[in-house]
Design a protein around this motif. Structure first.
Motif, PDB file in Angstrom:
ATOM      1  N   ALA A  11      10.220 -14.342  -5.105  1.00 47.36           N
ATOM      2  CA  ALA A  11       9.592 -13.527  -4.067  1.00 47.36           C
ATOM      3  C   ALA A  11      10.165 -12.103  -4.023  1.00 47.36           C
ATOM      4  CB  ALA A  11       9.717 -14.191  -2.707  1.00 47.36           C
ATOM      5  N   ARG A  12      11.472 -11.957  -4.116  1.00 47.87           N
ATOM      6  CA  ARG A  12      12.077 -10.621  -4.064  1.00 47.87           C
ATOM      7  C   ARG A  12      11.685  -9.795  -5.293  1.00 47.87           C
ATOM      8  NH1 ARG A  12      18.134 -11.522  -1.992  1.00 47.87           N
ATOM      9  NH2 ARG A  12      18.280  -9.294  -2.408  1.00 47.87           N
ATOM     10  N   ALA A  13      11.719 -10.406  -6.466  1.00 44.84           N
ATOM     11  CA  ALA A  13      11.327  -9.687  -7.679  1.00 44.84           C
ATOM     12  C   ALA A  13       9.844  -9.333  -7.633  1.00 44.84           C
ATOM     13  CB  ALA A  13      11.621 -10.528  -8.916  1.00 44.84           C
ATOM     14  N   LEU A  14       9.036 -10.241  -7.128  1.00 46.49           N
ATOM     15  CA  LEU A  14       7.599  -9.997  -7.003  1.00 46.49           C
ATOM     16  C   LEU A  14       7.347  -8.807  -6.082  1.00 46.49           C
ATOM     17  CD1 LEU A  14       4.889 -11.166  -7.935  1.00 46.49           C
ATOM     18  CD2 LEU A  14       4.947 -12.666  -5.956  1.00 46.49           C
ATOM     19  N   THR A  15       8.062  -8.761  -4.963  1.00 46.85           N
ATOM     20  CA  THR A  15       7.929  -7.642  -4.029  1.00 46.85           C
ATOM     21  C   THR A  15       8.305  -6.331  -4.706  1.00 46.85           C
ATOM     22  OG1 THR A  15       8.342  -9.053  -2.113  1.00 46.85           O
ATOM     23  CG2 THR A  15       8.727  -6.704  -1.822  1.00 46.85           C
ATOM     24  N   ARG A  16       9.407  -6.332  -5.447  1.00 51.46           N
ATOM     25  CA  ARG A  16       9.855  -5.118  -6.128  1.00 51.46           C
ATOM     26  C   ARG A  16       8.806  -4.627  -7.124  1.00 51.46           C
ATOM     27  NH1 ARG A  16      14.038  -6.291  -9.828  1.00 51.46           N
ATOM     28  NH2 ARG A  16      12.933  -5.372 -11.559  1.00 51.46           N
ATOM     29  N   TYR A  17       8.268  -5.546  -7.921  1.00 47.62           N
ATOM     30  CA  TYR A  17       7.271  -5.144  -8.910  1.00 47.62           C
ATOM     31  C   TYR A  17       5.957  -4.722  -8.252  1.00 47.62           C
ATOM     32  CZ  TYR A  17      10.204  -6.638 -12.789  1.00 47.62           C
ATOM     33  OH  TYR A  17      11.214  -6.752 -13.695  1.00 47.62           O
ATOM     34  N   LEU A  18       5.589  -5.353  -7.153  1.00 45.25           N
ATOM     35  CA  LEU A  18       4.372  -4.935  -6.452  1.00 45.25           C
ATOM     36  C   LEU A  18       4.511  -3.504  -5.944  1.00 45.25           C
ATOM     37  CD1 LEU A  18       3.493  -8.234  -4.607  1.00 45.25           C
ATOM     38  CD2 LEU A  18       1.992  -7.006  -6.184  1.00 45.25           C
ATOM     39  N   LEU A  19       5.692  -3.160  -5.439  1.00 47.19           N
ATOM     40  CA  LEU A  19       5.930  -1.788  -4.996  1.00 47.19           C
ATOM     41  C   LEU A  19       5.808  -0.808  -6.155  1.00 47.19           C
ATOM     42  CD1 LEU A  19       8.867  -2.404  -2.500  1.00 47.19           C
ATOM     43  CD2 LEU A  19       6.515  -1.731  -1.933  1.00 47.19           C
ATOM     44  N   GLU A  20       6.278  -1.206  -7.331  1.00 44.95           N
ATOM     45  CA  GLU A  20       6.140  -0.360  -8.518  1.00 44.95           C
ATOM     46  C   GLU A  20       4.677  -0.170  -8.911  1.00 44.95           C
ATOM     47  OE1 GLU A  20       8.538  -1.707 -11.786  1.00 44.95           O
ATOM     48  OE2 GLU A  20      10.387  -1.575 -10.607  1.00 44.95           O
ATOM     49  N   HIS A  21       3.840  -1.141  -8.569  1.00 44.06           N
ATOM     50  CA  HIS A  21       2.401  -1.060  -8.869  1.00 44.06           C
ATOM     51  C   HIS A  21       1.617  -0.483  -7.686  1.00 44.06           C
ATOM     52  CE1 HIS A  21       2.531  -3.046 -12.751  1.00 44.06           C
ATOM     53  NE2 HIS A  21       3.320  -3.964 -12.236  1.00 44.06           N
ATOM     54  N   ARG A  22       2.318   0.221  -6.798  1.00 46.05           N
ATOM     55  CA  ARG A  22       1.713   0.907  -5.639  1.00 46.05           C
ATOM     56  C   ARG A  22       1.018  -0.043  -4.671  1.00 46.05           C
ATOM     57  NH1 ARG A  22      -1.123   3.492  -9.597  1.00 46.05           N
ATOM     58  NH2 ARG A  22      -2.953   3.210  -8.333  1.00 46.05           N
ATOM     59  N   VAL A  23       1.627  -1.185  -4.419  1.00 50.61           N
ATOM     60  CA  VAL A  23       1.121  -2.129  -3.425  1.00 50.61           C
ATOM     61  C   VAL A  23       2.206  -2.306  -2.367  1.00 50.61           C
ATOM     62  CG1 VAL A  23       0.334  -4.489  -3.001  1.00 50.61           C
ATOM     63  CG2 VAL A  23      -0.310  -3.338  -5.123  1.00 50.61           C
ATOM     64  N   GLN A  24       1.904  -1.921  -1.129  1.00 55.69           N
ATOM     65  CA  GLN A  24       2.844  -2.088  -0.027  1.00 55.69           C
ATOM     66  C   GLN A  24       2.879  -3.560   0.373  1.00 55.69           C
ATOM     67  OE1 GLN A  24       4.888   0.234   1.319  1.00 55.69           O
ATOM     68  NE2 GLN A  24       4.124   1.533  -0.338  1.00 55.69           N
ATOM     69  N   VAL A  25       4.079  -4.096   0.590  1.00 54.93           N
ATOM     70  CA  VAL A  25       4.252  -5.524   0.841  1.00 54.93           C
ATOM     71  C   VAL A  25       4.923  -5.752   2.185  1.00 54.93           C
ATOM     72  CG1 VAL A  25       5.286  -7.664  -0.017  1.00 54.93           C
ATOM     73  CG2 VAL A  25       4.478  -5.941  -1.639  1.00 54.93           C
ATOM     74  N   GLU A  26       4.372  -6.678   2.934  1.00 57.47           N
ATOM     75  CA  GLU A  26       4.990  -7.166   4.165  1.00 57.47           C
ATOM     76  C   GLU A  26       5.147  -8.674   3.997  1.00 57.47           C
ATOM     77  OE1 GLU A  26       4.184  -7.269   8.983  1.00 57.47           O
ATOM     78  OE2 GLU A  26       2.864  -6.114   7.689  1.00 57.47           O
ATOM     79  N   ASP A  27       6.301  -9.202   4.396  1.00 51.94           N
ATOM     80  CA  ASP A  27       6.570 -10.634   4.263  1.00 51.94           C
ATOM     81  C   ASP A  27       6.260 -11.363   5.552  1.00 51.94           C
ATOM     82  OD1 ASP A  27       7.596 -10.526   1.624  1.00 51.94           O
ATOM     83  OD2 ASP A  27       9.488  -9.756   2.405  1.00 51.94           O
TER      84      ASP A  27
END
Length: 144
Positions: A11-27
């Motif tokens: 989950a943490r790595a997924l969040t980091r990579y999503l941010l790199e792909h310009r997707v804001q993430v809220e858990d």
């Protein structure tokens, strides 16, 4: 995007990579998904880990029961054959992504779905509590 991924090791790595792909993430946790979805009004909901068990049936049923959250597009990250999860498409699932060893690959696929969704303006019409708006009058009637 709202990520509901309790028990998901990546989950943490997924969040980091999503941010790199310009997707804001809220858990969110499974217990808080309704309140969080209602308040934050995400463009996309991603279910992974324990939230994706049973093809996300528990979370999808709760979302479908509320008219505000029933229309949220959902991405399901699942173990095994994603074609076995096809029944979840009737509950708002727009994509099933097979869980892989690469958080970046999963994030890339989620980002493609997120960026492919139509833009929402954030504007609303109507008056709160006024009920549905009547259909427009036919043009042949209004010309008299």
């Amino acid at each position: 995007m709202l990520l509901v991924a309790p028990g998901e090791r990546m989950a943490r790595a997924l969040t980091r990579y999503l941010l790199e792909h310009r997707v804001q993430v809220e858990d969110s946790s499974i217990e808080e998904v309704m309140a969080t979805a209602f308040v934050s009004a995400p463009d996309l909901l991603v279910l992974a880990g324990d939230a994706a068990a049973d093809a996300g049936a528990q979370v999808l049923a709760a979302l479908a029961a509320n008219s505000v959250t029933a229309t949220l597009p959902v991405v399901l990250i699942t173990e095994g054959d994603p074609h076995r999860q096809l029944s979840s498409f009737r509950h708002g699932v727009v994509a099933v992504i097979e869980r892989s060893a690469s958080a970046d690959e999963m994030a890339r696929r989620i980002a493609a779905v997120a960026h492919g969704l139509p833009e929402r303006s954030g504007e609303t019409e109507g008056t709160f509590g006024a009920g549905p708006r009547p259909p427009p009058e036919p043009s042949w009637r209004s010309s008299r």
